[in-house]
Design a protein around this motif. Structure first.
Motif, PDB file in Angstrom:
ATOM      1  N   ASP A  51    -108.351  96.429  25.900  1.00 63.15           N
ATOM      2  CA  ASP A  51    -107.050  96.513  25.239  1.00 63.15           C
ATOM      3  C   ASP A  51    -106.226  95.369  25.803  1.00 63.15           C
ATOM      4  O   ASP A  51    -106.363  95.033  26.984  1.00 63.15           O
ATOM      5  CB  ASP A  51    -106.357  97.843  25.573  1.00 63.15           C
ATOM      6  N   ASP A  86    -108.546  89.381  13.808  1.00 56.22           N
ATOM      7  CA  ASP A  86    -108.476  90.310  14.945  1.00 56.22           C
ATOM      8  C   ASP A  86    -109.854  90.563  15.562  1.00 56.22           C
ATOM      9  O   ASP A  86    -109.961  90.717  16.787  1.00 56.22           O
ATOM     10  CB  ASP A  86    -107.844  91.646  14.517  1.00 56.22           C
ATOM     11  N   ASP A 137    -112.867  89.719  25.229  1.00 57.70           N
ATOM     12  CA  ASP A 137    -113.971  90.376  25.940  1.00 57.70           C
ATOM     13  C   ASP A 137    -114.865  89.355  26.650  1.00 57.70           C
ATOM     14  O   ASP A 137    -115.363  89.608  27.746  1.00 57.70           O
ATOM     15  CB  ASP A 137    -114.812  91.217  24.963  1.00 57.70           C
ATOM     16  N   GLN A 166    -110.553  89.769  19.529  1.00 58.28           N
ATOM     17  CA  GLN A 166    -111.092  90.784  20.444  1.00 58.28           C
ATOM     18  C   GLN A 166    -112.346  90.263  21.166  1.00 58.28           C
ATOM     19  O   GLN A 166    -112.482  90.418  22.385  1.00 58.28           O
ATOM     20  CB  GLN A 166    -111.434  92.056  19.637  1.00 58.28           C
TER      21      GLN A 166
END
Ligand code: ACO
Length: 312
Positions: A258, A222, A230, A226
């Motif tokens: 998110d 995870d 980004d 992420q």
């Protein structure tokens, strides 16, 4: 609990020392590395298939030369990785057999089809982009040969990502409306499969805890997913492409976006052999292996003859 030998091994890992081939290691460490490096090697060579498919249809001579070089690089990455795995006491032939009989995995992403030229740009940008995000941290992995293979692979991988992005720059910023539409369509199909490359969410990742303790993995699935989101959002914005996720939103508090999780049922279907191209990929690999038998036999016969000559 840990034996004294295992404790000493873990201390070396904790101190940041590299583990080298002939040194003592727990059986679980060796097995995990063979699984991960082997799966990684398989991904490199199966990954040649969706792109190799486009070499004859590249739009210009320059694009064709670039794609050819990239697809050859992937074969080289496979070789570095199979060699790293061999230092753990498993042969390349054994690993290939496990790939061909379905007992070992390769990356889920290569079970999706490449339908048009924009897909080749998107694969370079998103798939190689996700691959680098994962591999940069693996340069610090605790097993020496794997770590050194990663350093070299990462350099080549950044060229791969740039060539993909360059295809999309051309299509999105200088292309026709149809070309831009093709790029958006490719984005729509590849976004979630690219997110799946990082593996299941941390709560479902069976190997992460132990692999991180051994520093085989440095970041969780995870965390890397992420970072990838980004990094990718501004690149998509620059191209004028929309990420197919209505929930994508900057979160000031966490300093990241998110975003929606991929469809994990689809992920597990794909890694269990039921994705759109699994059967086709395996058939191509097995056929290539069988078609190459005469060549391997020839090499072995030649080596034997040389050896006999030296002996006499
Ligand atoms: N595709 C196929 N299988 C996957 C994937 C994926 N994207 N993600 C996870 N899996 C499998 C794991 O291999 C494991 O199955 P197994 O026990 O039968 O081997 C299972 O799903 C559970 O996942 P995790 O416990 O999270 O597994 P792991 O700790 O190995 O993490 C990861 C998965 C992140 C892919 C890790 O193995 C890794 O970093 N590998 C090296 C990088 C790599 O293989 N890259 C290949 C794609 S990039 C390229 O080739 C261009």
């Amino acid at each position: 609990e840990m034996s004294e030998q295992e404790r000493a091994f873990q201390d070396r890992i904790d101190r940041g020392e590299k583990i080298e081939p002939k040194e003592w290691m727990p059986e679980g460490y060796r097995k995990t590395l063979i699984r991960q490096i082997g799966q990684h090697a398989h991904s490199e060579i199966v990954g040649q298939l969706p792109e190799g498919n486009w070499i004859t249809r590249a739009p210009t001579l320059e694009r064709k030369a670039i794609l050819l070089a990239k697809v050859q690089d992937e074969a080289g990455h496979g070789l570095y990785l199979y060699s790293a795995a061999e230092t753990l006491g498993v042969s390349r032939d054994e690993l290939l057999e496990l790939l061909h009989n379905g007992k070992m995995k390769y990356s889920s992403i290569f079970n999706y089809p490449t339908l048009n030229w924009a897909d080749i740009g998107t694969v370079g940008w998103l798939v190689d982009g996700a691959a680098i995000m994962n591999q940069v941290q693996l340069q610090k992995t605790s097993y020496g040969p794997y770590s050194r293979a990663m350093i070299r692979i990462c350099k080549e991988e950044s060229f791969h990502q740039r060539q993909g992005y360059d295809i999309l720059l051309k299509m999105c910023l200088q292309g026709t409306a149809e070309q831009k539409e093709m790029a958006q369509d490719a984005m729509n199909r590849f976004w979630y499969p690219a997110l799946m490359m990082f593996g299941p969410s941390d709560k479902d990742s069976v190997h992460s805890a132990q692999s991180m303790q051994w520093k085989i993995k440095i970041n969780t699935n995870d965390e890397l997913r992420q970072k990838f989101v980004d990094q990718t959002v501004p690149q998509a914005e620059y191209l004028g492409l929309t990420i197919p996720d209505a929930n994508l939103k900057w979160n000031e508090e966490k300093g990241g976006y998110d975003f929606s999780e991929p469809d994990w049922d689809e992920f597990f279907e794909v890694i269990n052999g039921n994705g759109p191209c699994n059967a086709e990929r395996m058939e191509a690999r097995v056929t290539a292996w069988e078609d190459g038998a005469w060549f391997r036999d020839g090499l072995m016969a030649h080596a034997k003859k040389q050896e006999a000559r030296r002996a006499s």
